[in-house]
Design an enzyme around this catalytic site. Structure first.
Site, mmCIF file in Angstrom:
data_model
loop_
_atom_site.group_PDB
_atom_site.id
_atom_site.type_symbol
_atom_site.label_atom_id
_atom_site.label_comp_id
_atom_site.label_asym_id
_atom_site.label_seq_id
_atom_site.Cartn_x
_atom_site.Cartn_y
_atom_site.Cartn_z
ATOM 1 N N LYS A 181 0.954 -1.281 -0.067
ATOM 2 C CA LYS A 181 0.009 0.031 -0.002
ATOM 3 C C LYS A 181 0.934 1.240 0.052
ATOM 4 O O LYS A 181 1.993 1.292 0.337
ATOM 5 C CB LYS A 181 -0.963 0.107 1.134
ATOM 6 C CG LYS A 181 -1.927 -1.396 1.151
ATOM 7 C CD LYS A 181 -2.760 -1.365 0.143
ATOM 8 C CE LYS A 181 -4.069 -2.015 0.349
ATOM 9 N NZ LYS A 181 -4.066 -3.733 0.518
HETATM 10 C C1 LIG Z 1 -5.422 -4.699 1.042
HETATM 11 C C2 LIG Z 1 -6.815 -4.339 1.387
HETATM 12 C C3 LIG Z 1 -7.416 -4.873 2.467
HETATM 13 C C4 LIG Z 1 -6.803 -5.558 3.475
HETATM 14 O O1 LIG Z 1 -5.881 -5.226 4.447
HETATM 15 P P1 LIG Z 1 -4.602 -6.059 4.720
HETATM 16 O O2 LIG Z 1 -3.633 -5.033 5.515
HETATM 17 O O3 LIG Z 1 -3.986 -6.925 3.628
HETATM 18 O O4 LIG Z 1 -5.146 -6.905 5.667
HETATM 19 C C5 LIG Z 1 -8.799 -4.560 2.527
HETATM 20 N N1 LIG Z 1 -9.387 -4.268 1.557
HETATM 21 C C6 LIG Z 1 -8.950 -3.632 0.332
HETATM 22 C C7 LIG Z 1 -9.677 -3.102 -0.697
HETATM 23 C C8 LIG Z 1 -7.418 -3.757 0.356
HETATM 24 O O5 LIG Z 1 -6.860 -3.627 -0.823
#
Ligand SMILES: *Cc1c(COP(=O)(O)O)cnc(C)c1O
Length: 358
Positions: A181
């Site tokens: 991210k």
């Molecule tokens: C990355 C993501 C998540 C989950 O996040 P994690 O930190 O990997 O648990 C949830 N929703 C969306 C839309 C994502 O892209």
């Protein structure tokens, strides 16, 4: 190998300085000083009144649904990462899918009311690729039907809508600080609300329900971020302006050079300050996508099919048809976008795509 993203790593010495503090304190978790410092920095940067950092971006969805979903029907989007739908099912709620807007790619607010029943308790919508949902319309629908609103804002770091943090809309927003991210702590995330009572509940829920060492406010789980994760966050944090501005340059390059007469890109909602978190392109057909993907793969370039498949088609959901989401999911791919992506690679990506659109 060129992937859709590359984790931003700060200089190791800068990370080590924060790790040294964890060693000096002999304190690795349970909301130590690094977690508290990260929360203060994020609050100031994002302009929010509360934030609880967590061990990932999925636990916050589960906690929000545990507190607000009441095992009811949750109006949600089929076009998101699987964590959105999986959290609903995991919390013994029922996902009720509502199709998406074909240009903004967020839940189509005009179709929400048709999905509401006496069992509906909440709306869980995703700010897809950091593009805000129609938060104004969703708020008024929720008020009218007495529903809670949860936003999966995993992609929303730094996004503003009407000059306010996107995390300030709805009852609860969640974010992910996963290594892929925009802002990251390796694994990590956050849960946010501007309602003090709800903040208190979210807070104790993420720490086993504790009210001091011997008493409990209620049910809880372990959603705590560790000091080691916070150290990563604190060492990435000073680079956030650089991360966003370098990504903007790449987005501008794609916008200026891709043949946009033949491929659709993300339409950003007006009055938003976007964060350049993803660069999705939508082809006319899936065959077109597969052809371009094959050519790029042959040149060691690996875009990602975010998001595929449409979540209404996965095995543990009901299987209602969502024509727009299914169509977009079969034709969309996210192009490489990260700090340090070289101009010559960008030129190659654009050329390979433009030359293979027929
Ligand atoms: C990355 C993501 C998540 C989950 O996040 P994690 O930190 O990997 O648990 C949830 N929703 C969306 C839309 C994502 O892209």
């Amino acid at each position: 190998m060129i992937n859709v993203t590359k984790t931003f790593l700060p200089p190791l010495e800068e990370y080590s300085k924060f790790i040294q503090r964890a060693w000096d304190n002999e304190w690795l978790t349970n909301r130590g000083e690094l977690v508290l410092e990260l929360e203060e920095k994020l609050k100031a940067y994002l302009g929010v009144s509360n934030i609880i950092v967590t061990n990932n971006g999925t636990i916050p969805l589960q906690i929000a649904l545990k507190l607000l979903g009441n095992q009811g029907e949750i109006i949600t989007t089929p076009f998101s990462y699987v964590a959105t739908t999986a959290s609903i099912v995991w919390e013994n709620c029922t996902p009720v899918f509502v199709d998406i807007d074909p240009e903004y790619l967020t839940i189509d607010e005009k179709k929400i009311e048709a999905g509401i029943t006496a069992k509906t308790t909440a709306i869980l919508a995703t700010h897809v690729f950091g593009n805000p949902c129609n938060v104004v319309a969703i708020e008024s629908i929720a008020k009218k039907h007495h529903l809670k609103v949860i936003y999966d804002a995993a992609h929303g770091f730094g996004v503003k809508f009407n000059n306010k943090s996107i995390f300030d809309y709805g009852d609860v927003s969640t974010c992910s600080f996963h290594a892929t991210k925009l802002f990251h702590t390796g694994e990590g995330g956050a849960i946010l609300t501007n309602n003090q009572d709800l903040h208190h509940k979210l807070y104790y829920s993420h720490n086993f329900g504790h009210n001091g060492p011997l008493k409990f406010h209620g049910l809880g789980i372990n959603g705590k971020m560790s000091e080691l994760q916070a150290a990563m966050g604190l060492s990435v944090f000073p680079y956030i302006h650089k991360i966003v501005s370098e990504r903007k340059k790449i987005v501008d390059y794609y916008n200026a050079n891709l043949n946009l007469k033949k491929i659709q890109t993300l339409k950003i909602r007006p009055n938003s300050r976007w964060n350049y978190s993803y660069y999705p392109v939508i082809f006319d057909t899936e065959q077109q996508l597969l052809k371009v993907q094959k050519v790029l793969n042959e040149h060691n370039i690996f875009p990602r099919r975010y998001f595929y498949p449409s979540l209404n088609t996965i095995e543990y959901t009901k299987g209602v048809e969502m024509p727009i989401s299914e169509s977009i999911a079969s034709r969309i791919v996210c192009l490489p976008l990260y700090v340090d992506l070289q101009l010559k690679t960008l030129e190659k990506i654009v050329l390979l795509i433009n030359n293979n659109l027929c």
